[in-house]
Design an enzyme around this catalytic site. Structure first.
Site, PDB file in Angstrom:
ATOM      1  N   SER A   1      36.673  36.344  37.585  1.00  0.00           N
ATOM      2  CA  SER A   1      36.758  37.566  36.793  1.00  0.00           C
ATOM      3  C   SER A   1      36.295  37.303  35.357  1.00  0.00           C
ATOM      4  CB  SER A   1      38.193  38.119  36.835  1.00  0.00           C
ATOM      5  OG  SER A   1      38.268  39.403  36.274  1.00  0.00           O
TER       6      SER A   1
ATOM      7  N   ASP B   1      36.932  44.019  46.671  1.00  0.00           N
ATOM      8  CA  ASP B   1      37.315  44.037  45.259  1.00  0.00           C
ATOM      9  C   ASP B   1      37.301  45.484  44.761  1.00  0.00           C
ATOM     10  OD1 ASP B   1      37.616  43.749  42.510  1.00  0.00           O
ATOM     11  OD2 ASP B   1      36.304  42.002  42.385  1.00  0.00           O
TER      12      ASP B   1
ATOM     13  N   HIS C   1      40.067  41.388  44.597  1.00  0.00           N
ATOM     14  CA  HIS C   1      39.700  40.828  43.297  1.00  0.00           C
ATOM     15  C   HIS C   1      40.411  39.506  43.014  1.00  0.00           C
ATOM     16  CE1 HIS C   1      38.198  40.789  39.234  1.00  0.00           C
ATOM     17  NE2 HIS C   1      39.414  40.619  38.766  1.00  0.00           N
TER      18      HIS C   1
END
EC number: 3.-.-.-
Length: 385
Positions: free
Chosen positions: A241, A316, A346
Site C-alpha cells: 500500500s 482489493d 487490500h
C-alpha cells in the site's frame, strides 16, 4: 480545528473601508507567498548581484513566513470571512474564502492519508516477537528524527548469506501489527527482515509527511549498509500500500544498492487515488501543486530497473487492482513479475494460497540471476497467476 473570532461592530459609514483595510494586507501576503516559491532565472554572477540575491533570499523567507501566517489567519477567520461576505459581498472576500478553504483542505490531507493512531493504542504499544531472534533498534534520520526498527534474524543454514528484506508497511498501525506476516516471511523465505515504523508511527518520533517518509527510508537503507552481519549484495525492498510508494522511491534513488523490489496493492500516485475515490469533476483536473502528498510512483517506477515483483489482490476494495497492472507495465525492469491473487484483499493478500511460493520463486530467481549465464537466460514479461 477552527477558532471563531467575533467581528467588532463598525459604523455604517466605515464598515466596508475597515473590512477592506483589514483584509487587503492578508490578501497581498497570500499572493506574494504564492509567487515567492517560483524559481527565478539565474543572471550573471557579480558581487553586486550576489548581495542582491542574498537580500532577496532574506526577503523571500520573510514573505513566505508572512504568507504562512496570513494563510493560517485566514483559516482561523473562515467563519467571520463568510459572515462578512454574506453581509457586504465583494470579490476580495470571496477569493479569501476560497483561499481559506483551500488551506484547510491542504492541511487536512495528512489526516486523510496517515493513520498512526489506528487502532487507538498504536502509538503506545508495539507488539514484539517472542521466541524469535530479533533486535529492537533506534536510528536517526538526516533531519534528526528517531526511528524504531525491528530486525528479525534468520538463524538457519547459510544464515550469513541470507537476503535481507526491508519491510515498509501501510498507512495505519505500527510494525508490531505486521509481525504475523513478517514471521511467515522469515520461515518460508529464509530471509532477514527489517520492519520500519515511519516518523509519527509506533515508537518513532516526529510527524508523517511525504518527504519525511523518504528520509526515513534512506536512513534505514544507510543503517543496513553499516551492518557487517548482513549481506549487502542481497537487499530486497518490500512495500504494501503506502509502503509500496516508499519502496519505489527508495529504489529509484538507490538502484546500485538494491537487488530487487516487491510491491503489493499499491497505487500510481495520490492524485490518481483522489480522482478515483472522489470522482466528481473538479478532482480530476486539480494541478499537482494542490496536493501536499503526491507519491508519484508511476513516474519513479521508470527509474527502477532492478528485478521487480508486483503482487495484486483482485478483491482489493481500496486501491483499484488495475493500478498494480499499470505499474507492472510501466516498469522497465528486464526481470519483472506480476503475481495475481483473485481472492486477495487490500490487507490480506498474504493469506492467499501460493503467496509465499510466488515470493520464494522470485527471490531465488533474483539470486540466481547474479551469475552472468543465468542473466542471459532471464526472460521478461512473465506473469505468475
Amino acid at each position: 480545528m477552527l477558532q471563531y473570532v467575533d467581528l467588532p461592530l463598525i459604523s455604517s459609514k466605515y464598515k466596508c473601508l475597515n473590512c477592506f483595510l483589514f483584509l487587503f494586507p492578508i490578501f497581498i501576503s497570500i499572493h506574494l507567498g504564492s509567487f515567492a516559491g517560483f524559481t527565478w532565472s539565474k543572471k550573471s554572477v557579480t558581487s553586486t548581484m550576489e548581495k542582491s540575491w542574498m537580500l532577496w533570499t532574506f526577503v523571500k523567507r520573510w514573505l513566505l513566513a508572512l504568507a504562512s501566517w496570513s494563510w493560517s489567519l485566514c483559516r482561523i477567520c473562515l467563519l467571520p470571512l463568510i459572515v462578512t461576505f454574506h453581509l457586504y459581498g465583494g470579490i476580495m472576500l470571496l477569493i479569501l474564502i476560497f483561499v481559506s478553504i483551500a488551506g484547510i483542505l491542504y492541511k487536512f490531507q495528512d489526516v486523510l492519508l496517515y493513520f498512526p493512531e489506528q487502532p487507538s493504542s498504536s502509538r503506545l504499544y508495539v507488539p514484539m516477537p517472542t521466541g524469535i531472534p530479533h533486535e529492537n533498534i533506534f536510528i536517526k534520520t538526516k533531519d534528526g528524527v528517531l526511528l524504531n526498527l525491528i530486525l528479525l534474524r534468520y538463524t538457519g543454514d547459510n544464515a550469513a548469506y541470507s537476503p535481507t528484506i526491508i519491510y515498509f508497511h501501510g498507512n495505519a498501525g505500527n510494525i508490531g501489527h505486521r509481525l504475523p506476516n513478517a514471521l511467515l516471511m522469515l520461515v518460508n523465505l529464509k530471509v532477514n527482515l527489517i520492519l520500519v515504523d515511519y516518523r509519527g508511527y509506533g515508537k518513532s518520533e516526529g510527524e508523517a509527511s511525504e518527504e519525511g517518509l523518504y528520509l526515513d527510508s534512506e536512513a534505514v537503507l544507510d543503517y543496513v549498509m553499516t551492518r557487517s552481519d548482513l549481506d549487502k549484495t542481497k537487499i530486497f525492498l518490500f512495500g504494501r500500500s503506502l509502503g509500496g510508494a516508499v519502496a519505489i522511491h527508495l529504489a529509484s534513488e538507490n538502484s546500485h544498492r538494491i537487488s530487487a523490489i516487491v510491491v503489493e496493492n499499491t497505487f500510481l500516485s495520490i492524485p490518481y487515488m483522489a480522482s478515483t475515490l472522489f470522482s466528481f469533476f473538479p478532482m480530476r483536473y486539480l494541478p499537482l501543486w494542490c496536493y501536499k502528498n503526491k507519491f508519484l510512483s508511476y513516474r519513479k517506477i521508470s527509474q527502477c530497473r532492478m528485478p521487480s515483483l508486483f503482487i495484486s489482490g483482485l478483491s482489493d476494495q481500496l486501491i483499484p487492482p488495475v493500478m498494480m497492472k499499470q505499474l507492472y507495465e510501466l516498469s522497465p525492469a528486464r526481470t519483472k513479475r506480476l503475481a495475481i491473487f483473485p481472492d486477495g484483499t487490500h490487507n490480506d493478500t498474504w493469506q492467499c494460497q501460493g503467496y509465499f511460493t510466488a515470493l520464494e520463486q522470485f527471490i531465488k530467481e533474483v539470486i540466481k540471476s547474479h551469475s552472468p549465464e543465468e542473466m542471459a537466460k532471464t526472460s521478461s514479461n512473465v506473469t505468475i497467476i
